[in-house]
Design a protein around this motif. Structure first.
Motif, PDB file in Angstrom:
ATOM      1  N   VAL A   2      72.161 -33.610  21.569  1.00 23.92           N
ATOM      2  CA  VAL A   2      73.558 -34.427  20.311  1.00 23.92           C
ATOM      3  C   VAL A   2      74.239 -34.904  22.130  1.00 23.92           C
ATOM      4  O   VAL A   2      74.417 -34.542  23.083  1.00 23.92           O
ATOM      5  CB  VAL A   2      74.254 -33.549  20.020  1.00 23.92           C
ATOM      6  N   TYR A   3      74.214 -36.568  21.816  1.00 22.62           N
ATOM      7  CA  TYR A   3      74.443 -37.356  23.027  1.00 22.62           C
ATOM      8  C   TYR A   3      76.065 -36.526  22.854  1.00 22.62           C
ATOM      9  O   TYR A   3      76.873 -36.791  22.043  1.00 22.62           O
ATOM     10  CB  TYR A   3      74.312 -39.125  22.668  1.00 22.62           C
ATOM     11  N   PRO A   4      76.538 -37.479  24.138  1.00 21.95           N
ATOM     12  CA  PRO A   4      77.858 -37.767  24.318  1.00 21.95           C
ATOM     13  C   PRO A   4      78.798 -38.613  23.575  1.00 21.95           C
ATOM     14  O   PRO A   4      78.662 -39.584  22.829  1.00 21.95           O
ATOM     15  CB  PRO A   4      78.106 -38.177  25.740  1.00 21.95           C
ATOM     16  N   GLY A   5      79.899 -38.138  22.948  1.00 18.17           N
ATOM     17  CA  GLY A   5      81.062 -39.147  21.982  1.00 18.17           C
ATOM     18  C   GLY A   5      79.792 -38.415  20.393  1.00 18.17           C
ATOM     19  O   GLY A   5      80.523 -39.760  19.424  1.00 18.17           O
ATOM     20  N   MET A  33      75.240 -32.201  27.627  1.00 19.53           N
ATOM     21  CA  MET A  33      76.488 -33.327  28.227  1.00 19.53           C
ATOM     22  C   MET A  33      77.732 -33.757  27.913  1.00 19.53           C
ATOM     23  O   MET A  33      77.563 -34.141  27.017  1.00 19.53           O
ATOM     24  CB  MET A  33      75.834 -34.204  28.078  1.00 19.53           C
ATOM     25  N   ARG A  34      78.589 -33.042  28.546  1.00 20.66           N
ATOM     26  CA  ARG A  34      80.095 -33.636  28.443  1.00 20.66           C
ATOM     27  C   ARG A  34      80.101 -34.778  28.525  1.00 20.66           C
ATOM     28  O   ARG A  34      81.114 -35.575  27.803  1.00 20.66           O
ATOM     29  CB  ARG A  34      81.284 -33.260  29.517  1.00 20.66           C
ATOM     30  N   SER A  35      79.254 -35.309  29.013  1.00 22.05           N
ATOM     31  CA  SER A  35      78.993 -37.585  29.928  1.00 22.05           C
ATOM     32  C   SER A  35      77.733 -37.474  30.876  1.00 22.05           C
ATOM     33  O   SER A  35      76.835 -36.533  30.992  1.00 22.05           O
ATOM     34  CB  SER A  35      80.647 -37.548  30.549  1.00 22.05           C
ATOM     35  N   PHE A  36      77.268 -38.799  30.351  1.00 26.41           N
ATOM     36  CA  PHE A  36      76.268 -39.350  31.292  1.00 26.41           C
ATOM     37  C   PHE A  36      76.573 -38.628  32.702  1.00 26.41           C
ATOM     38  O   PHE A  36      75.275 -38.440  33.498  1.00 26.41           O
ATOM     39  CB  PHE A  36      75.940 -39.985  31.328  1.00 26.41           C
ATOM     40  N   ALA A  37      77.809 -38.462  33.489  1.00 22.84           N
ATOM     41  CA  ALA A  37      78.027 -38.361  34.635  1.00 22.84           C
ATOM     42  C   ALA A  37      77.424 -36.892  34.921  1.00 22.84           C
ATOM     43  O   ALA A  37      77.156 -36.416  36.015  1.00 22.84           O
ATOM     44  CB  ALA A  37      79.643 -39.027  34.711  1.00 22.84           C
TER      45      ALA A  37
END
Length: 264
Positions: free
Chosen positions: A117-120, A172-176
């Motif tokens: 699942v992508y962030p957000g 991922m919490r974010s792409f960073a």
């Protein structure tokens, strides 16, 4: 709700912001939840205890070693492994309960899809095709590989059952955060890579980036994820290339050192 005679075990470190969701998705229908925490600096332990898990602190033993330790802490032979950023779907819960409905599972191990699942986002992209892993198994017959970098269950000659419903992976919490994790993982793989000649690796430098972009964007269908899917595929391909580049540089350094004359 009926409970399966299964121990769910989770390894964790600094997962206070997401482990509750993981535990809540399994706590009502498994016999126990065991969290093996590798000395978190946040409130992971407190959150897990509040959600009804049994928590054991164990310094990091490597991926395979930590999961083998966690297997041994469970009171049931049937165990179900989750990571702290994964969530069991209701459909998968029903499939697992059905495995134990007659008390005699047909296999000693079961695999299932993991969909990222992508962030957000709240759910995977359409037609997601990410990974398939053995996560439900009888530890008397199969175990996790004892490896510092790999964390797969070794099934040997045993037949493996296939469950259709997925685990949702909020990796991922974010792409960073994704880049940070991939960078750490890349260095771990480099440090544990088998020695290779720089010449053989040079050819891979030409193909690694486009080959992996095609694999992630087309084969694993991140093309269905819009701009986030494009970004994900590009980052994955870049770090796959970076891994080979770093291994190649290390091989160059070894070859250079072996040609250098000995000094007094």
């Amino acid at each position: 709700m009926a409970r399966a005679p299964v121990s769910c075990f989770i390894i964790s470190k600094n997962e206070a912001d997401r482990i509750a969701r993981t535990i809540r998705a399994v706590r009502p229908w498994v016999d126990e939840v065991v969290v093996v925490d590798s000395e978190s600096a946040d409130d992971t332990v407190g959150v897990a205890l509040a959600e009804g898990a049994r928590v054991i602190t164990q310094p990091w033993l490597g991926f395979g070693g930590q999961k083998r330790f966690a297997e041994e802490q469970c009171r049931n032979d049937w165990v179900f492994n989750l990571d702290a950023d994964e969530v069991v779907t209701p459909q998968l819960m029903q499939e697992i309960l059905a495995v134990f409905a007659n008390e005699r599972p047909g296999f000693v191990a079961y695999g299932m899809p993991l969909k990222m699942v992508y962030p957000g986002c709240a759910k995977p992209r359409p037609l997601a095709r990410d990974h398939w892993y053995v996560r439900l198994y009888n530890r008397r017959f199969v175990r996790f590989r004892h490896s510092r970098i790999h964390n797969s269950v070794v099934t040997g000659s045993h037949a493996v059952g296939r469950l259709q419903a997925p685990i949702h992976h909020f990796s991922m919490r974010s792409f960073a955060d994704m880049k940070r994790k991939l960078n750490e993982r890349t260095w771990l793989l480099v440090d544990n890579a088998s020695p290779n000649g720089a010449g053989s690796l040079r050819l891979r430098l030409l193909s690694e980036l486009p080959m992996n972009f095609f694999k992630y964007y087309v084969v694993r269908r991140h093309c269905m994820g819009g701009l986030k899917g494009l970004r994900y595929a590009a980052i994955q391909a870049s770090y796959r290339y970076l891994k080979i580049y770093r291994i190649w540089r290390a091989a160059q350094q070894r070859e250079k050192s072996s040609r250098s004359p000995l000094t007094a």
